[in-house]
Design a protein around this motif. Structure first.
Motif, short mmCIF file in Angstrom:
data_model
loop_
_atom_site.label_atom_id
_atom_site.label_comp_id
_atom_site.label_asym_id
_atom_site.label_seq_id
_atom_site.Cartn_x
_atom_site.Cartn_y
_atom_site.Cartn_z
N PHE A 33 12.29 -0.72 -14.77
CA PHE A 33 10.93 -0.75 -15.30
C PHE A 33 9.89 -0.88 -14.18
CE2 PHE A 33 13.58 -1.90 -18.84
CZ PHE A 33 13.00 -1.22 -19.91
N VAL A 34 10.34 -1.26 -13.00
CA VAL A 34 9.42 -1.41 -11.86
C VAL A 34 10.03 -0.75 -10.62
CG1 VAL A 34 7.90 -3.02 -10.65
CG2 VAL A 34 8.87 -3.68 -12.85
N PRO A 35 10.10 0.60 -10.60
CA PRO A 35 10.64 1.26 -9.41
C PRO A 35 9.70 1.19 -8.22
CG PRO A 35 9.84 2.89 -10.97
CD PRO A 35 9.75 1.56 -11.65
N ARG A 36 8.41 1.01 -8.47
CA ARG A 36 7.41 0.87 -7.42
C ARG A 36 6.42 -0.21 -7.84
NH1 ARG A 36 4.78 6.41 -5.47
NH2 ARG A 36 6.02 6.72 -3.58
N TRP A 37 5.86 -0.90 -6.87
CA TRP A 37 4.89 -1.93 -7.18
C TRP A 37 3.98 -2.13 -5.98
CZ3 TRP A 37 9.88 -2.62 -5.80
CH2 TRP A 37 10.18 -3.50 -4.76
N TRP A 38 2.89 -2.87 -6.22
CA TRP A 38 1.91 -3.17 -5.17
C TRP A 38 2.11 -4.61 -4.71
CZ3 TRP A 38 -0.60 0.79 -3.21
CH2 TRP A 38 -0.90 1.91 -4.00
N ALA A 39 2.28 -4.78 -3.40
CA ALA A 39 2.38 -6.11 -2.81
C ALA A 39 1.07 -6.45 -2.11
CB ALA A 39 3.54 -6.17 -1.81
N LEU A 47 1.94 -0.43 -0.98
CA LEU A 47 2.93 0.12 -1.89
C LEU A 47 4.34 -0.25 -1.46
CD1 LEU A 47 3.39 2.04 -4.36
CD2 LEU A 47 3.69 3.88 -2.67
N ARG A 48 5.14 -0.67 -2.42
CA ARG A 48 6.56 -0.92 -2.21
C ARG A 48 7.35 0.05 -3.07
NH1 ARG A 48 5.24 -3.10 2.02
NH2 ARG A 48 5.07 -5.37 2.24
N ASP A 49 8.29 0.75 -2.46
CA ASP A 49 9.10 1.75 -3.16
C ASP A 49 10.54 1.25 -3.26
OD1 ASP A 49 9.41 4.63 -4.18
OD2 ASP A 49 10.95 4.48 -2.61
N GLY A 50 10.98 0.95 -4.48
CA GLY A 50 12.30 0.38 -4.66
C GLY A 50 13.45 1.23 -4.17
N PRO A 51 13.56 2.49 -4.60
CA PRO A 51 14.71 3.30 -4.20
C PRO A 51 14.86 3.47 -2.70
CG PRO A 51 13.62 4.29 -6.09
CD PRO A 51 12.75 3.16 -5.65
N ARG A 70 -0.18 -1.70 -11.09
CA ARG A 70 -1.38 -0.86 -11.12
C ARG A 70 -2.55 -1.65 -10.54
NH1 ARG A 70 -5.28 0.97 -15.09
NH2 ARG A 70 -5.37 3.23 -15.32
N VAL A 71 -3.26 -1.05 -9.60
CA VAL A 71 -4.47 -1.66 -9.03
C VAL A 71 -5.62 -0.71 -9.30
CG1 VAL A 71 -5.64 -2.42 -6.94
CG2 VAL A 71 -3.22 -2.94 -7.26
N GLY A 72 -6.68 -1.22 -9.96
CA GLY A 72 -7.73 -0.31 -10.39
C GLY A 72 -7.12 0.77 -11.26
N PRO A 73 -7.48 2.04 -11.04
CA PRO A 73 -6.93 3.12 -11.86
C PRO A 73 -5.62 3.71 -11.32
CG PRO A 73 -8.67 3.99 -10.48
CD PRO A 73 -8.60 2.51 -10.20
N ASP A 78 2.26 6.65 -9.15
CA ASP A 78 1.49 7.85 -8.86
C ASP A 78 0.89 7.86 -7.46
OD1 ASP A 78 1.94 8.57 -11.56
OD2 ASP A 78 0.21 7.38 -12.19
N ALA A 79 1.17 6.82 -6.67
CA ALA A 79 0.58 6.71 -5.34
C ALA A 79 1.37 7.51 -4.32
CB ALA A 79 0.52 5.25 -4.91
N GLU A 80 0.68 7.94 -3.27
CA GLU A 80 1.35 8.62 -2.16
C GLU A 80 2.23 7.63 -1.41
OE1 GLU A 80 1.25 11.81 -1.47
OE2 GLU A 80 -0.12 12.24 -3.13
N PRO A 81 3.32 8.11 -0.78
CA PRO A 81 4.17 7.21 0.01
C PRO A 81 3.35 6.47 1.07
CG PRO A 81 5.23 9.35 -0.26
CD PRO A 81 3.84 9.49 -0.80
N ASP A 82 3.71 5.18 1.27
CA ASP A 82 3.06 4.33 2.26
C ASP A 82 1.58 4.10 1.96
OD1 ASP A 82 5.47 4.19 3.78
OD2 ASP A 82 4.99 6.14 4.66
N ALA A 83 1.19 4.24 0.72
CA ALA A 83 -0.22 4.06 0.35
C ALA A 83 -0.64 2.61 0.50
CB ALA A 83 -0.45 4.52 -1.09
N GLU A 84 -1.93 2.40 0.77
CA GLU A 84 -2.55 1.10 0.80
C GLU A 84 -3.88 1.17 0.05
OE1 GLU A 84 -3.01 -0.67 4.60
OE2 GLU A 84 -0.89 -0.50 5.15
#
Length: 376
Positions: A33-39, A47-51, A70-73, A78-84
């Protein structure tokens, strides 16, 4: 990935083995349910990418902590890899499992209960489905994309609850024995009281406080109950992709300006959201205060900002009395000190454990002893 071992550890750390929530905690694959999340790191969201890092993924997913999705919208999926992201507030998350279970326990869910829950990542919905069976669970969110993501992930683990895109403050898509909201509201929506079956229970938190309300429907169409003795805070309801802008204009004025009133505070500088009872009492007394802080070694500065233009700035070193600047139509720091006076004089504040009476229109009355407050 040996997620089952981690899920069983999470279950054992959260509830006793005989709890009806042990099985759901031990068998729901939270990581799906949380493959990616914001730290949050150093004032920015990373961005943290689980796989890409399975070890970090399993450790994060099966810890008793909230994972911001989700931060803001911008959803992490949906974020690009290594996004901040350098600015923005969380707008969706996977709530820490212990708190989800705590909210469900306050609801006193029976084996035959028809429940309405809020969606978020879908993990809390999955726990309810494993406890009751998915045909007894309805899950809603105001964001269609979140409902779609959560629905797909629920189906991937064999769960098919009813889902709907719905503003929880408006009409609800059915009638329920229990309504459990892991988003905060102010006031309690009248639509909840309409949607509750006779004798049904609602459980929620009041926006910008740490107050958990658990109340049972009464024959007049209202509800009665208590403020729980434990505290919790959730994101507030929203109708758009993001929350409205904060009080940046008031903050810029308050940042360094000389106040209309300048004095010395009685108590050391307190960042109010760190003290659940003080925070809740202040919000009930003066709704809408926004809190900010900076720390520089042992020197702390805090700001109290209000939509009417009132502000207070307090700066002090460690336990020294702070210098306090205040301006605008309300003296926010004075109100805070009145609450802290009461805490010191009485050894506690009356808000936790207070009786709750909710009128059919959602107006909520709190009372404990001689103290009372109304939320509308």
């Amino acid at each position: 990935m040996d997620w089952e071992t981690h899920a069983r550890r999470l279950a054992a750390d959260t509830v006793r083995p005989e709890s009806r929530w042990y099985g759901p905690l031990a068998t729901v694959p939270r990581h799906l349910f949380v493959p990616r999340w914001w730290a949050n790191g150093g004032g920015r969201w990373v961005l943290r990418d689980g796989p890409s890092d399975p070890e970090a993924w399993v450790q994060a997913a099966y810890s008793d902590r909230t994972l911001v999705t989700r931060v803001g919208p911008l959803h992490a999926d949906d974020a690009e890899p290594d996004a901040e992201i350098t600015t923005g507030h969380p707008t969706s998350s996977s709530t820490l499992p212990g708190l989800v279970v705590s909210m469900y326990r306050h609801a006193v869910i029976g084996d035959e209960s028809e429940v309405l829950v809020t969606t978020g990542s879908g993990y809390g919905t999955a726990l309810a489905c494993r406890r009751l069976g998915d045909k007894r669970v309805t899950s809603i969110d105001v964001d269609a994309a979140l409902v779609k993501k959560a629905g797909d992930r629920l189906k991937s683990v064999g769960l098919n609850p009813k889902t709907a895109v719905c503003d929880i403050t408006g009409p609800l898509p059915g009638e329920y024995d229990r309504i459990i909201s892991t988003v905060s509201v102010r006031p309690v929506p009248a639509s909840w009281l309409t949607a509750l079956k006779p004798g049904g229970r609602l459980v929620t938190t009041i926006a910008r406080t740490g107050l958990i309300v658990a109340a049972d429907k009464t024959p007049d169409g209202g509800a009665a109950g208590r403020i729980a003795l434990d505290a919790a805070g959730f994101m507030a309801t929203r109708q758009e992709d993001d929350y409205p802008p904060g009080l940046d204009a008031v903050y810029e004025q308050a940042k360094t300006a000389e106040g209309d009133a300048v004095g010395v505070g009685r108590y050391p500088v307190l960042y109010v959201p760190d003290a659940w009872d003080v925070w809740s009492m202040l919000e009930l007394s003066v709704p809408g205060i926004e809190h900010r802080r900076t720390d520089d070694d042992d020197r702390r500065t805090v700001w109290l900002l209000h939509p009417d233009g009132s502000w207070a700035r307090a700066e002090g070193v460690w336990t020294d009395p702070p210098t306090v600047h205040q301006s605008g139509p309300q003296r926010l720091w004075d109100e805070l000190e009145r609450i802290r006076h009461r805490l010191n004089r009485e050894g506690g504040l009356p808000v936790y454990g207070a009786h709750v009476r909710i009128e059919p229109d959602g107006t909520t009355h709190l009372k404990r002893g001689a103290w009372s407050a109304t939320i509308c």
